[in-house]
Design a protein around this motif. Structure first.
Motif, PDB file in Angstrom:
ATOM      1  N   GLU A 130       0.838  -1.196   0.000  1.00 35.13           N
ATOM      2  CA  GLU A 130       0.000   0.000   0.000  1.00 35.13           C
ATOM      3  C   GLU A 130       0.880   1.257   0.000  1.00 35.13           C
ATOM      4  O   GLU A 130       0.608   2.222  -0.714  1.00 35.13           O
ATOM      5  N   LYS A 131       1.944   1.228   0.788  1.00 35.68           N
ATOM      6  CA  LYS A 131       2.876   2.355   0.848  1.00 35.68           C
ATOM      7  C   LYS A 131       3.549   2.559  -0.508  1.00 35.68           C
ATOM      8  O   LYS A 131       3.701   3.685  -0.993  1.00 35.68           O
ATOM      9  N   LEU A 132       3.957   1.452  -1.129  1.00 29.96           N
ATOM     10  CA  LEU A 132       4.587   1.511  -2.445  1.00 29.96           C
ATOM     11  C   LEU A 132       3.612   2.067  -3.488  1.00 29.96           C
ATOM     12  O   LEU A 132       3.978   2.912  -4.312  1.00 29.96           O
ATOM     13  N   ASP A 133       2.363   1.563  -3.445  1.00 29.96           N
ATOM     14  CA  ASP A 133       1.342   2.064  -4.370  1.00 29.96           C
ATOM     15  C   ASP A 133       1.123   3.567  -4.169  1.00 29.96           C
ATOM     16  O   ASP A 133       0.970   4.321  -5.136  1.00 29.96           O
ATOM     17  N   SER A 134       1.134   3.959  -2.946  1.00 27.62           N
ATOM     18  CA  SER A 134       0.962   5.386  -2.626  1.00 27.62           C
ATOM     19  C   SER A 134       2.118   6.201  -3.201  1.00 27.62           C
ATOM     20  O   SER A 134       1.916   7.274  -3.773  1.00 27.62           O
ATOM     21  N   LYS A 135       3.342   5.704  -3.053  1.00 32.22           N
ATOM     22  CA  LYS A 135       4.518   6.394  -3.600  1.00 32.22           C
ATOM     23  C   LYS A 135       4.457   6.442  -5.123  1.00 32.22           C
ATOM     24  O   LYS A 135       4.820   7.441  -5.745  1.00 32.22           O
ATOM     25  N   LYS A 136       3.990   5.321  -5.730  1.00 35.73           N
ATOM     26  CA  LYS A 136       3.866   5.283  -7.198  1.00 35.73           C
ATOM     27  C   LYS A 136       2.887   6.357  -7.659  1.00 35.73           C
ATOM     28  O   LYS A 136       3.148   7.086  -8.627  1.00 35.73           O
ATOM     29  N   SER A 137       1.765   6.412  -6.981  1.00 36.05           N
ATOM     30  CA  SER A 137       0.762   7.415  -7.347  1.00 36.05           C
ATOM     31  C   SER A 137       1.312   8.820  -7.190  1.00 36.05           C
ATOM     32  O   SER A 137       1.102   9.682  -8.056  1.00 36.05           O
ATOM     33  N   PHE A 139       4.404   9.740  -7.327  1.00 34.15           N
ATOM     34  CA  PHE A 139       5.413   9.952  -8.362  1.00 34.15           C
ATOM     35  C   PHE A 139       4.758  10.259  -9.700  1.00 34.15           C
ATOM     36  O   PHE A 139       5.182  11.147 -10.428  1.00 34.15           O
ATOM     37  N   LYS A 140       3.698   9.470 -10.018  1.00 27.60           N
ATOM     38  CA  LYS A 140       2.981   9.707 -11.291  1.00 27.60           C
ATOM     39  C   LYS A 140       2.388  11.110 -11.313  1.00 27.60           C
ATOM     40  O   LYS A 140       2.422  11.779 -12.340  1.00 27.60           O
ATOM     41  N   ASN A 141       1.855  11.529 -10.203  1.00 27.17           N
ATOM     42  CA  ASN A 141       1.284  12.881 -10.131  1.00 27.17           C
ATOM     43  C   ASN A 141       2.340  13.953 -10.303  1.00 27.17           C
ATOM     44  O   ASN A 141       2.095  14.992 -10.903  1.00 27.17           O
TER      45      ASN A 141
END
Length: 145
Positions: A130-137, A139-141
């Protein structure tokens, strides 16, 4: 111990299972106190009489109350030894069973601990994902223009 028990069981069975009405001369001679002459006397006696108990041997020449008492004592001693061995084996079996149950319980506890650890690791993995997904999001933003 097994050999001793087997020898004892054989000796006991040879005396207790002996049927004085049908036993061969060799089988009769296995009983302490009965030699070839007494065995032959038993065989001759049973041609005309039925032997109902060890006490009936008193009617045969060569058998007196002392000899019959020895045979009875031998039978009783063998039976006592067999019962003692049986009790010892029963005790050993129950000790082994208790030990096995203890080991089963220990394994059950270990399994429960492992399952708890597994659940904990799954939870940690989920949190990290979940933390990784949050960081990915995030970063994409940031990367979007």
């Amino acid at each position: 111990m097994k050999k001793t028990l087997l020898a004892l069981a054989f000796a006991l069975s040879s005396l207790m299972a002996i049927d004085f009405n049908t036993a061969s001369k060799a089988e009769l001679m296995k009983v302490k106190g009965i030699g070839p002459k007494k065995a032959e006397a038993i065989i001759q006696y049973r041609k005309t009489h039925k032997i109902k108990s060890i006490n009936d041997l008193k009617n045969i020449k060569g058998f007196n109350s002392k000899t019959i008492s020895k045979i009875k004592n031998q039978k009783s001693a063998l039976k006592d030894k067999a019962n003692a061995k049986k009790a010892a084996l029963k005790n050993k079996k129950s000790k082994m069973k208790a030990k096995m149950n203890s080991k089963k319980e220990a394994l059950k506890n270990k399994k429960a601990k492992l399952n708890a650890k597994k659940s904990q690791l799954k939870k940690m993995k989920k949190e990290k994902m979940e933390k990784l997904d949050s960081k990915k999001s995030a970063f994409k933003n940031k990367v979007k223009f």
